[in-house]
Design a protein around this motif. Structure first.
Motif, PDB file in Angstrom:
ATOM      1  N   MET A 411       0.846  -1.159   0.070  1.00 33.96           N
ATOM      2  CA  MET A 411      -0.022   0.003  -0.150  1.00 33.96           C
ATOM      3  C   MET A 411       0.895   1.314   0.066  1.00 33.96           C
ATOM      4  N   ARG A 412       1.990   1.178   0.673  1.00 35.95           N
ATOM      5  CA  ARG A 412       2.898   2.421   0.751  1.00 35.95           C
ATOM      6  C   ARG A 412       4.037   2.344  -0.148  1.00 35.95           C
ATOM      7  N   LEU A 413       4.671   1.383  -0.155  1.00 38.20           N
ATOM      8  CA  LEU A 413       6.077   1.442  -0.754  1.00 38.20           C
ATOM      9  C   LEU A 413       5.876   0.945  -2.418  1.00 38.20           C
ATOM     10  N   LYS A 414       4.686   0.319  -2.816  1.00 45.32           N
ATOM     11  CA  LYS A 414       4.468   0.023  -4.241  1.00 45.32           C
ATOM     12  C   LYS A 414       3.524   1.014  -4.693  1.00 45.32           C
ATOM     13  N   ARG A 415       3.286   2.206  -4.234  1.00 43.95           N
ATOM     14  CA  ARG A 415       2.400   3.099  -4.881  1.00 43.95           C
ATOM     15  C   ARG A 415       2.684   3.424  -6.279  1.00 43.95           C
ATOM     16  N   SER A 416       2.175   3.871  -7.251  1.00 42.04           N
ATOM     17  CA  SER A 416       2.635   3.792  -8.526  1.00 42.04           C
ATOM     18  C   SER A 416       3.681   4.774  -8.743  1.00 42.04           C
ATOM     19  N   GLY A 417       4.934   4.437  -9.525  1.00 37.48           N
ATOM     20  CA  GLY A 417       5.767   5.439  -9.540  1.00 37.48           C
ATOM     21  C   GLY A 417       6.699   5.602  -8.513  1.00 37.48           C
ATOM     22  N   ALA A 418       6.723   4.952  -7.417  1.00 33.52           N
ATOM     23  CA  ALA A 418       7.349   4.898  -6.305  1.00 33.52           C
ATOM     24  C   ALA A 418       8.802   4.355  -6.782  1.00 33.52           C
ATOM     25  N   ARG A 419       9.897   5.125  -6.434  1.00 35.30           N
ATOM     26  CA  ARG A 419      11.078   4.597  -6.499  1.00 35.30           C
ATOM     27  C   ARG A 419      11.835   4.995  -5.302  1.00 35.30           C
ATOM     28  N   TRP A 420      12.202   4.009  -4.631  1.00 35.76           N
ATOM     29  CA  TRP A 420      12.763   4.325  -3.083  1.00 35.76           C
ATOM     30  C   TRP A 420      14.122   4.136  -2.905  1.00 35.76           C
ATOM     31  N   LEU A 421      14.835   5.091  -2.381  1.00 36.43           N
ATOM     32  CA  LEU A 421      16.264   5.102  -1.831  1.00 36.43           C
ATOM     33  C   LEU A 421      15.952   3.959  -0.834  1.00 36.43           C
ATOM     34  N   GLU A 422      16.764   2.999  -0.642  1.00 37.45           N
ATOM     35  CA  GLU A 422      16.728   2.051   0.258  1.00 37.45           C
ATOM     36  C   GLU A 422      16.402   2.201   1.321  1.00 37.45           C
ATOM     37  N   GLU A 423      17.011   3.176   2.198  1.00 36.11           N
ATOM     38  CA  GLU A 423      17.089   3.619   3.455  1.00 36.11           C
ATOM     39  C   GLU A 423      15.560   4.260   3.572  1.00 36.11           C
ATOM     40  N   GLY A 424      15.012   5.018   2.780  1.00 38.40           N
ATOM     41  CA  GLY A 424      13.975   5.597   2.944  1.00 38.40           C
ATOM     42  C   GLY A 424      12.747   4.717   2.980  1.00 38.40           C
ATOM     43  N   ALA A 425      12.843   3.594   2.004  1.00 37.93           N
ATOM     44  CA  ALA A 425      11.806   2.343   2.054  1.00 37.93           C
ATOM     45  C   ALA A 425      11.833   1.638   3.435  1.00 37.93           C
ATOM     46  N   ARG A 426      13.065   1.653   3.877  1.00 31.17           N
ATOM     47  CA  ARG A 426      13.196   0.816   5.160  1.00 31.17           C
ATOM     48  C   ARG A 426      12.692   1.582   6.327  1.00 31.17           C
ATOM     49  N   TRP A 427      12.746   3.103   6.317  1.00 31.86           N
ATOM     50  CA  TRP A 427      12.192   3.713   7.471  1.00 31.86           C
ATOM     51  C   TRP A 427      10.833   3.810   7.353  1.00 31.86           C
ATOM     52  N   VAL A 428      10.075   3.821   6.386  1.00 31.19           N
ATOM     53  CA  VAL A 428       8.555   3.743   6.119  1.00 31.19           C
ATOM     54  C   VAL A 428       8.275   2.409   6.326  1.00 31.19           C
TER      55      VAL A 428
END
Ligand SMILES: [Zn+2]
Length: 454
Positions: A411-428
């Protein structure tokens, strides 16, 4: 804080009258205001009052002394009162506090900021958790807009990111503490820990989900610890009777999620240490309900060899659908075959299902869904004794962890167009796990071991 004393009540009533009169005077200048207008006006007014009041409280709490002790243990001398700013739930609060300069290390000291964990120019401890909560629900720019609308506070996307990271980091601190403890023989065998009553039945489920980071897709792994309680029959949703017969009247409770983006080998530590925290090592019965991924069962066996292993019922059944679709073209026949096979699985006649699949499978074709299903069941045979598991009253579906994975990852990390810095994805992900586990207040209010600045 308690406002129940007589004096406080009188003061509050007095202020309420004053504000009310102020609003009346203001609104009389406008044409027929609605209740919504009144509420909105009142909110802005209260924001202003809150802002002034917080500033007042901060300044009153500041005491001027000729000198204080610097963190380097030398003397810091009073210089002046300096203005500072902190972003609170009431907006930007300006305040003055005493400033000391160390004669030895030349470092500046503001004891008031230290006392209230204020990072000048940044968000306060009251605002950060609220902003983080919005930041884990939706994109950063959307969360900034929500903050403006809901809290009447303007902040940047970057502040939202920092707030999320702040919560994520606190979860990491909490988990690292458990990791140290679980590795400490003395603690694990201490009488206090031994005196804690372990859960009679504790469940664990592990799952992984791929999330897009800027470099590549990485697997977000989640472990979920929970207990199971019966659901009274009158509360059963209709799907129970449709999907499983009237036998699975159970639901997961006290669900706790822990997750990370890391390799299975490293994730093993999180599995063990969080397990120890929930006394999994001492539970009378420890039950793992998971899908068939090899790394998952390997971790379970390495860390908790005593655990009962159950292959998630839904994953087992899922393997049958493509078989029915490939080999029966008539829809009624598909349904009939599926129903029969499901019943066999339900009563632990797994061998019968495997034989039926193998009879359908084309020889020497590995891609064949029937051959695939047979192999999958063969690999998980001991984990599919559903008749026995049901008789013991075990929950046989890992819905709890899968719903968590979806809510943390999809729901949050795979929102359309989302490309995360790994750290950012980890914190979320970490912060979302805290929220979904009902630990938000505990985590944001805990005293941090780290310096408070992000
Ligand atoms: Zn110093």
């Amino acid at each position: 804080m308690d406002f129940n004393t007589k004096q406080a009540k009188e003061t509050v009533a007095h202020i309420a009258t004053l504000i009310g009169d102020l609003m009346v005077a203001h609104l009389q200048q406008e044409d027929s205001p609605s209740l919504g207008d009144i509420e909105q006006g009142m909110r802005h007014l209260l924001q202003t009052i809150g802002r002034e009041a917080v500033g007042h409280v901060l300044e009153k709490s500041d005491t001027v002394q000729p000198s204080i002790r610097c963190s380097c243990h030398h003397k810091a001398t009073y210089r002046c009162r300096r203005e500072g700013m902190v972003i609170t739930v009431f907006g930007r609060v300006k305040y003055k506090r005493s400033y000391y300069l160390c004669d030895h290390c030349r470092g500046g000291q503001k004891p008031l900021d230290t006392q209230f964990q204020i990072d000048p120019g940044e968000m306060s401890q009251g605002l950060k958790p609220l902003v983080a909560l919005l930041g884990i629900q939706t994109s950063l720019d959307e969360a900034a807009k929500l903050t403006q609308t809901l809290l009447l506070v303007d902040i940047s996307d970057n502040s939202i990111r920092q707030a999320v990271q702040w919560v994520g980091q606190r979860q990491v601190e909490r988990e690292s503490k458990w990791e140290k403890l679980s590795d400490w023989h003395h603690y694990m065998n201490s009488p206090t820990r031994q005196a804690d009553r372990p859960p009679r039945r504790l469940y664990g489920s592990i799952d992984g989900i791929m999330v897009p980071t800027q470099a590549e897709w990485r697997e977000l792994k989640t472990v979920c610890w929970y207990e199971v309680t019966p659901v009274p029959e009158r509360q059963w949703p209709s799907r129970y009777t449709e999907r499983l017969g009237k036998l699975e009247g159970l639901k997961a409770t006290a669900i706790q999620y822990h997750c990370d983006i890391q390799e299975a080998k490293t994730f093993s530590t999180l599995l063990w240490s969080t397990g120890c925290h929930y006394l999994a090592d001492r539970a009378q019965e420890l039950i793992f309900v998971c899908d068939g991924a090899r790394w998952i069962w390997r971790l379970v066996e390495e860390n908790f060899p005593q655990a009962i292993q159950i292959l998630d019922w839904y994953h087992a059944v899922e393997y049958l659908t493509p078989v029915a679709q490939t080999f029966f073209h008539n829809e009624d026949k598909q349904k009939e075959w599926l129903a029969t096979m499901k019943e066999h699985l339900w009563f632990s006649r797994t061998q019968t299902v495997m034989d039926a699949c193998l009879a359908l499978a084309k020889p020497a074709s590995v891609a064949d869904p029937a051959a695939k299903a047979a192999t999958y069941f063969q690999n998980n045979l001991a984990r599919m004794d559903y008749a026995y598991f049901r008789q013991q009253g075990y929950l046989i579906g890992s819905g709890a962890v899968e719903s968590g994975c979806k809510q943390i990852g999809t729901m949050r990390l795979k929102r359309s167009g989302a490309r995360w810095l790994e750290e950012g994805a980890r914190w979320v992900a970490k912060a979302r796990a805290v929220w979904l586990s009902g630990q938000w207040q505990e985590v944001v209010q805990s005293k941090s071991d780290l310096p408070f600045a992000v």
